[in-house]
Design a protein around this motif. Sequence first.
Motif, PDB file in Angstrom:
ATOM      1  N   ARG A  91      -4.235  17.698  -0.504  1.00  0.00           N
ATOM      2  CA  ARG A  91      -5.153  16.886  -1.312  1.00  0.00           C
ATOM      3  C   ARG A  91      -6.201  16.176  -0.449  1.00  0.00           C
ATOM      4  NH1 ARG A  91      -0.864  14.142  -5.603  1.00  0.00           N
ATOM      5  NH2 ARG A  91      -0.085  16.118  -6.410  1.00  0.00           N
ATOM      6  N   ILE A 109       6.033  15.351   0.940  1.00  0.00           N
ATOM      7  CA  ILE A 109       4.838  14.571   0.551  1.00  0.00           C
ATOM      8  C   ILE A 109       3.752  14.663   1.615  1.00  0.00           C
ATOM      9  CG2 ILE A 109       5.904  12.957  -1.082  1.00  0.00           C
ATOM     10  CD1 ILE A 109       5.566  10.818   1.078  1.00  0.00           C
ATOM     11  N   SER A 110       4.150  14.946   2.863  1.00  0.00           N
ATOM     12  CA  SER A 110       3.131  15.164   3.909  1.00  0.00           C
ATOM     13  C   SER A 110       2.308  16.395   3.558  1.00  0.00           C
ATOM     14  CB  SER A 110       3.780  15.379   5.277  1.00  0.00           C
ATOM     15  OG  SER A 110       4.501  14.243   5.638  1.00  0.00           O
ATOM     16  N   TYR A 124      -2.785   9.236  -2.420  1.00  0.00           N
ATOM     17  CA  TYR A 124      -3.059  10.547  -3.010  1.00  0.00           C
ATOM     18  C   TYR A 124      -1.968  10.926  -4.025  1.00  0.00           C
ATOM     19  CZ  TYR A 124       0.171  11.899   0.745  1.00  0.00           C
ATOM     20  OH  TYR A 124       1.245  11.966   1.592  1.00  0.00           O
ATOM     21  N   ALA A 165       0.880  -1.179   0.000  1.00  0.00           N
ATOM     22  CA  ALA A 165       0.000   0.000   0.000  1.00  0.00           C
ATOM     23  C   ALA A 165       0.912   1.222   0.000  1.00  0.00           C
ATOM     24  CB  ALA A 165      -0.885  -0.013   1.233  1.00  0.00           C
ATOM     25  N   LYS A 190       1.927  17.724   0.620  1.00  0.00           N
ATOM     26  CA  LYS A 190       1.126  17.441  -0.571  1.00  0.00           C
ATOM     27  C   LYS A 190      -0.141  16.669  -0.181  1.00  0.00           C
ATOM     28  CE  LYS A 190       3.545  16.749  -4.417  1.00  0.00           C
ATOM     29  NZ  LYS A 190       4.391  16.066  -5.393  1.00  0.00           N
ATOM     30  N   GLY A 191       0.057  15.708   0.725  1.00  0.00           N
ATOM     31  CA  GLY A 191      -1.071  14.885   1.180  1.00  0.00           C
ATOM     32  C   GLY A 191      -2.131  15.718   1.868  1.00  0.00           C
ATOM     33  N   ILE A 217       7.293   2.725   3.539  1.00  0.00           N
ATOM     34  CA  ILE A 217       8.065   3.935   3.864  1.00  0.00           C
ATOM     35  C   ILE A 217       9.254   3.600   4.773  1.00  0.00           C
ATOM     36  CG2 ILE A 217       7.963   6.186   5.050  1.00  0.00           C
ATOM     37  CD1 ILE A 217       6.478   6.156   2.380  1.00  0.00           C
ATOM     38  N   ARG A 228      -3.034   1.792   7.509  1.00  0.00           N
ATOM     39  CA  ARG A 228      -3.155   1.445   6.075  1.00  0.00           C
ATOM     40  C   ARG A 228      -1.919   0.755   5.525  1.00  0.00           C
ATOM     41  NH1 ARG A 228      -6.311   6.630   3.465  1.00  0.00           N
ATOM     42  NH2 ARG A 228      -8.131   6.486   4.804  1.00  0.00           N
ATOM     43  N   ARG A 229      -0.983   0.438   6.379  1.00  0.00           N
ATOM     44  CA  ARG A 229       0.246  -0.291   6.060  1.00  0.00           C
ATOM     45  C   ARG A 229       1.161   0.474   5.104  1.00  0.00           C
ATOM     46  NH1 ARG A 229      -0.474  -4.608   3.410  1.00  0.00           N
ATOM     47  NH2 ARG A 229      -2.594  -4.205   2.767  1.00  0.00           N
ATOM     48  N   TYR A 230       1.051   1.812   5.120  1.00  0.00           N
ATOM     49  CA  TYR A 230       1.989   2.614   4.329  1.00  0.00           C
ATOM     50  C   TYR A 230       3.390   2.513   4.944  1.00  0.00           C
ATOM     51  CZ  TYR A 230      -2.171   5.003   2.434  1.00  0.00           C
ATOM     52  OH  TYR A 230      -3.363   5.304   1.837  1.00  0.00           O
ATOM     53  N   THR A 231       3.421   2.280   6.252  1.00  0.00           N
ATOM     54  CA  THR A 231       4.719   2.267   6.947  1.00  0.00           C
ATOM     55  C   THR A 231       5.624   1.139   6.445  1.00  0.00           C
ATOM     56  OG1 THR A 231       3.519   1.154   8.701  1.00  0.00           O
ATOM     57  CG2 THR A 231       4.182   3.423   9.117  1.00  0.00           C
ATOM     58  N   ASP A 257      -0.902   5.980   8.613  1.00  0.00           N
ATOM     59  CA  ASP A 257       0.212   5.310   7.922  1.00  0.00           C
ATOM     60  C   ASP A 257       0.373   3.876   8.419  1.00  0.00           C
ATOM     61  OD1 ASP A 257       0.643   7.616   6.584  1.00  0.00           O
ATOM     62  OD2 ASP A 257       2.666   7.969   7.315  1.00  0.00           O
ATOM     63  N   ARG A 316       7.131  13.973   9.032  1.00  0.00           N
ATOM     64  CA  ARG A 316       5.673  14.084   9.141  1.00  0.00           C
ATOM     65  C   ARG A 316       5.301  15.305   9.980  1.00  0.00           C
ATOM     66  NH1 ARG A 316       2.463  12.292   5.645  1.00  0.00           N
ATOM     67  NH2 ARG A 316       1.124  10.687   6.412  1.00  0.00           N
ATOM     68  N   TYR A 371      11.513   9.953   9.737  1.00  0.00           N
ATOM     69  CA  TYR A 371      10.126   9.816   9.266  1.00  0.00           C
ATOM     70  C   TYR A 371       9.186  10.630  10.161  1.00  0.00           C
ATOM     71  CZ  TYR A 371       5.528   7.597   9.266  1.00  0.00           C
ATOM     72  OH  TYR A 371       4.168   7.385   9.270  1.00  0.00           O
ATOM     73  N   ASN A 402      12.064  15.172   2.270  1.00  0.00           N
ATOM     74  CA  ASN A 402      11.273  14.455   1.293  1.00  0.00           C
ATOM     75  C   ASN A 402       9.924  14.037   1.887  1.00  0.00           C
ATOM     76  OD1 ASN A 402      11.177  13.460  -1.231  1.00  0.00           O
ATOM     77  ND2 ASN A 402      12.483  11.691  -0.855  1.00  0.00           N
ATOM     78  N   ILE A 403       9.978  13.507   3.090  1.00  0.00           N
ATOM     79  CA  ILE A 403       8.754  13.094   3.810  1.00  0.00           C
ATOM     80  C   ILE A 403       7.908  14.330   4.102  1.00  0.00           C
ATOM     81  CG2 ILE A 403       7.960  12.320   6.112  1.00  0.00           C
ATOM     82  CD1 ILE A 403       8.555   9.921   4.632  1.00  0.00           C
TER      83      ILE A 403
END
Lengths: 305, 264
Positions: B14, B7-8, A93, A89, B10-11, B82, B76-79, B73, B96, B92, B3-4
């Motif tokens: 959105r 995208i944080s 976005y 996952a 940006k997230g 990442i 939803r298993r994004y970690t 994160d 964030r 990280y 970098n994190i």
Amino acid sequence: MNAIDISGLCKQFKGKKMTRVDALKNLDLQIVPGEVFGYLGPNGAGKSTTIKCLMGLIRPTAGTATIMGEPVGSVASRTKVGFLPENPAFYDYLSAEEYLRFVGKTFRMPEALLSRRTDETLKLLELWDARKRPMRGYSKGMVQRVGLAQTMIHDPDLYILDEPMSGLDPIGRALVKEIILDLKKRGKSVFFSTHITDDVEKVCDRVGVIVKGQLEALDSVENIVRKGIEGYIVQTRLGQGEHDSLKGFNITRRNETFVEYFVPVAGFNEFIALAGHHSVEVTLVETKRKDLESFFLEIVRKGNS
Amino acid sequence: MLNIMAISLKGIFRDRIFQGIMGLAVLFLFIPSAASLSMRQVTELSITLSLSLISFIMLLLAVFLGATSIWKDIERRYTYSILSLPLSRTAYLLGRFLGIALFMLLTALFLGGVAMLAIKVASVLYPPARPVLWIAVLASILYGTLKYILLVAVSMLLATVSTSFFLPVFGTICTYLAGSITQQVYDYLHTPAAVKAISPIMKQAALFFYYLLPNLSAFDLKVNAIYALPLNASGLLMTALYFIVYTSVLLAAGAILLGRREMK
């Protein structure tokens, strides 16, 4: 230096009612550079636990492991790996292109190289048309392909893939196999877990089978296949020579023109000699072997008992 | 880490929650007319309403963005993807946090600009008895923002140990409520009436929580802004230092806890 070096790795989880569950028991495993290693095991055997230990997502209870000589859990060990988690996952976005650029920047890739690699990888994984769309609109197979793309973007020497074929249709699976074979050609090491023995047989150099946290078998695919030879199916033409001389062998099939015999490995030379001596024409010899799946099931049954 | 952070940011932009919360900014349009209902202190009321609306929006953002970023994160298993990159867990967490903190600053800048415009309109239409002290209004917005950034650090700390949504969200709200009154409790404990009424054990317990919980009332400069009272420079400096130290401690604790957490 081995690509992966695991020595005495143990992992215990807390179970229900203060019990302890041994997810990994004293695992020893080495993956040499350039090797494609298939890590087989039933559900809950410890495949993902091993991989999570390697990636520093969980801490081993005992034992050590290194990736390209760097201890697992360190940032340095992760610079040399492309990792695909099971059912991946990603920040949904972001688009595939944005995510790949984020990964590349984390690996400190120079801008020009990153742009080139992003384009190449998106095209290779057939994500080019969807590259600008947010990933929340992607199918499971597309997300899996983004997962593969992000392992390849920085062209690492080692790939750790947890169930890379999961969620892919036959075309996607064929593409992944092709990619793994290409990585092998380029001297990369690949360590991947799977349930699908057919995938392993086609792309791996070596296989390890883990059952209940214990490595039950470790061998090259070639050896397993060779050891799995049970005998031969030999076809002879009827109406020529003395077939009675072969009656000591089991007939598996017969029609008006041909007879098929099952000849055990030990009896093959005798069969050929007899056939030659009695002018029996041998028209076909086929090897009868256990496939990798039978080998896998045998190991699992043994491990479970 | 940067970098994190990127995208944080940006997230957040959105995110539909952010878009919904920012919709509340439309209420600024009604401030001058709502303030005119007070008859006498129109400008003062418009300052109060503007700062309160900013405060409310920032509180919602702090609770929802701070509490859900790390938790989501993990949930939803994004970690998995990442944290398997060559990035430390501390980087990280800080990435964030900085992403949200930067967003809070940008939001404060935007809302502050709109609020100042609303106050200006009110002060032109209904000139106040005392001229508006713009520096105090600005300081009030800035220190309010620092307060909510500190609250983001609280929610992130709670998210590093939590397996559900509840602890970070409700823990942050409770910390906000408790942190807003600790100074009053402390002041009360030092009055002669409290010495007689409160047992020494209770007093010690209250003092313990006073030092443990963030003192959010120190960041409240609304009274200075509304009544054009001069600012205390040394007090502002102390509060800024308090913010840096307290937030750093929270983030350091969060980094240690996240570092020990197993991503099963």
